[in-house]
Design an enzyme around this catalytic site. Structure first.
Site, PDB file in Angstrom:
ATOM      1  N   THR A   1      75.101 -25.620  70.240  1.00 45.59           N
ATOM      2  CA  THR A   1      74.663 -26.884  70.846  1.00 45.59           C
ATOM      3  C   THR A   1      73.631 -26.680  71.962  1.00 45.59           C
ATOM      4  OG1 THR A   1      76.553 -26.821  72.349  1.00 45.59           O
ATOM      5  CG2 THR A   1      76.823 -28.052  70.293  1.00 45.59           C
TER       6      THR A   1
ATOM      7  N   ASN B   1      69.957 -24.926  73.698  1.00 53.15           N
ATOM      8  CA  ASN B   1      68.549 -24.886  73.269  1.00 53.15           C
ATOM      9  C   ASN B   1      68.292 -23.799  72.234  1.00 53.15           C
ATOM     10  OD1 ASN B   1      67.781 -26.960  74.988  1.00 53.15           O
ATOM     11  ND2 ASN B   1      67.108 -25.598  76.631  1.00 53.15           N
TER      12      ASN B   1
ATOM     13  N   CYS C   1      63.161 -12.650  76.537  1.00 56.92           N
ATOM     14  CA  CYS C   1      62.089 -13.422  75.915  1.00 56.92           C
ATOM     15  C   CYS C   1      60.697 -12.901  76.284  1.00 56.92           C
ATOM     16  CB  CYS C   1      62.222 -14.898  76.274  1.00 56.92           C
ATOM     17  SG  CYS C   1      62.526 -15.212  78.021  1.00 56.92           S
TER      18      CYS C   1
ATOM     19  N   GLN D   1      56.422 -18.211  83.138  1.00 53.80           N
ATOM     20  CA  GLN D   1      57.536 -18.516  82.258  1.00 53.80           C
ATOM     21  C   GLN D   1      57.994 -19.973  82.379  1.00 53.80           C
ATOM     22  OE1 GLN D   1      59.229 -14.060  83.050  1.00 53.80           O
ATOM     23  NE2 GLN D   1      60.703 -15.465  82.131  1.00 53.80           N
TER      24      GLN D   1
ATOM     25  N   SER E   1      62.313 -23.817  80.121  1.00 56.69           N
ATOM     26  CA  SER E   1      63.316 -23.735  79.053  1.00 56.69           C
ATOM     27  C   SER E   1      63.973 -22.374  79.014  1.00 56.69           C
ATOM     28  CB  SER E   1      62.684 -24.048  77.694  1.00 56.69           C
ATOM     29  OG  SER E   1      61.621 -23.163  77.414  1.00 56.69           O
TER      30      SER E   1
ATOM     31  N   LYS F   1      64.293  -6.111  83.787  1.00 58.29           N
ATOM     32  CA  LYS F   1      64.520  -6.190  82.337  1.00 58.29           C
ATOM     33  C   LYS F   1      63.243  -5.856  81.569  1.00 58.29           C
ATOM     34  CE  LYS F   1      67.865  -9.984  82.654  1.00 58.29           C
ATOM     35  NZ  LYS F   1      67.996 -11.455  82.415  1.00 58.29           N
TER      36      LYS F   1
ATOM     37  N   HIS G   1      56.154 -19.251  77.047  1.00 54.96           N
ATOM     38  CA  HIS G   1      55.881 -18.273  78.093  1.00 54.96           C
ATOM     39  C   HIS G   1      54.481 -17.687  77.902  1.00 54.96           C
ATOM     40  CE1 HIS G   1      59.910 -18.672  79.325  1.00 54.96           C
ATOM     41  NE2 HIS G   1      60.397 -17.486  79.035  1.00 54.96           N
TER      42      HIS G   1
END
Length: 341
Positions: free
Chosen positions: A11, A13, A132, A159, A162, A216, A244
């Site tokens: 449910t 994004n 991402c 970025q 979302s 990261k 992004h």
């Protein structure tokens, strides 16, 4: 004969995008299950544009036995509880959280970049999906690294909200509306106002002054692409809903011209080169939304360093940055390791 696939966090994004992409790409399914937290139990959601509807099951009570793959999009805390449970039941997990990315027994996969690393998944029955921002950058860098050997990468990211989930998107919308009508627009989710502003802070701060998001990008690029590459990143949240963008400066071991780089990128898997040196001859996040590709523009030589190039890289972070990459891993897993019939 198809696969039985679970989408966990269906449910949210990213979970919704996973379902959309499974349907769009006609992934070979015998059965698909939509799973989420208890508050979504019983909700009905669409399986892409297929016209099929799915009833959401409660993750707490879901039995992963007999399911082939589970695509997780619920964050590290939920993954910590439920990924080992699914993997132990014989269901191969593709996890979108950061929890397992640097585990040496868990492959961190971008299919266009390091598909051979997938063979290591059997150690824990878990595969990690990268951050991402890392995913789109390494898709653009891999063919150039193969051609000229990358020594160092300096990246600044732009970025979209979302990437922070629904609360981030809601805050950008509400702040923008409030500013237009003269209402207060105090930040609640982000540390500072995001509407009509930029915030050089994503995730928590580390002792050296960098953020976890920047860390990261460094460690994941090394694990996916090449441990010898030096990477430094500045990650910035911008008032864009989806997509992004990255400004990437690359130093190579060997000489490579902008023209050579353009020719290589034009033929590279997952890359769409849009690089006209004129007004509008580049891609922005608005054009990338809903697309599978990682777009590269503004390829040019950097005269301040030996063998340097600059790139502009844009992608839909909910797709290549998360859901699409997970489905591509599932496709690769099916082709190479879980063949049926």
């Amino acid at each position: 004969m198809g696969y039985r696939v679970v989408v966990v966090g269906a449910t949210g994004n990213v979970g919704r995008e996973m379902l959309n992409i499974l349907a769009e790409r006609q992934f070979p399914l015998d059965e698909v299950a939509a799973v989420a937290s208890a508050r979504s139990q019983g909700d009905i959601i669409d399986f892409g544009d297929s016209g099929r509807e799915l009833k959401v099951s409660n993750l707490e009570h879901f039995d992963f036995s007999g399911w082939d793959m589970a695509l997780f999009a619920i964050g590290s805390e939920g993954s910590k509880l439920h990924v080992p449970r699914a993997a132990a039941a014989g269901c191969t997990v593709i996890d979108n959280s950061s929890l397992y990315r640097m585990d040496p027994d868990v492959p961190l996969i971008v299919p266009e970049v390091n598909p051979e690393a997938l063979a290591g998944y059997k150690a824990k029955n878990i595969i990690a999906n990268p951050n991402c921002s890392t995913a789109q950058m390494v898709v653009a860098l891999k063919p150039l690294h193969d051609a000229a050997g990358i020594k160092r990468v300096v990246v600044s990211t732009y970025q979209s909200v979302s990437g922070a989930g629904k609360k981030g998107m809601d805050e950008l919308f509400s702040q923008s509306r409030n500013i237009f009508v003269g209402d207060p627009s105090e930040p609640e989710f982000f540390p500072k106002q995001i509407a009509f502003n930029v915030i050089p802070h994503i995730d928590s701060f580390l002792d050296d002054g960098s953020t976890k998001e920047e860390w990261k990008m460094v460690v994941e690029t090394k694990k996916i692409l090449d441990s010898r590459i030096k990477v430094t990143a500045t990650c910035v949240r911008v008032p864009v809903f989806v997509g992004h963008s990255e400004s990437v400066n690359v130093e190579f071991e060997r000489e490579i011209s902008a023209k050579e780089a353009q020719d290589i990128l034009r033929e590279s898997p997952g890359v769409m080169l849009v690089d006209k040196r004129e007004a509008g001859g580049y891609v922005t996040p608005v054009e990338a939304v809903g697309d599978y590709a990682t777009f590269v523009s503004r390829v040019r030589e950097d005269p301040t360093v030996e063998n340097g190039l600059n790139l502009w890289v844009v992608s839909d972070n909910l797709r290549k940055g998360a859901a699409l990459n997970a489905v591509q891993i599932a496709e690769l897993l099916g082709r190479k390791h879980l063949q049926k019939g």
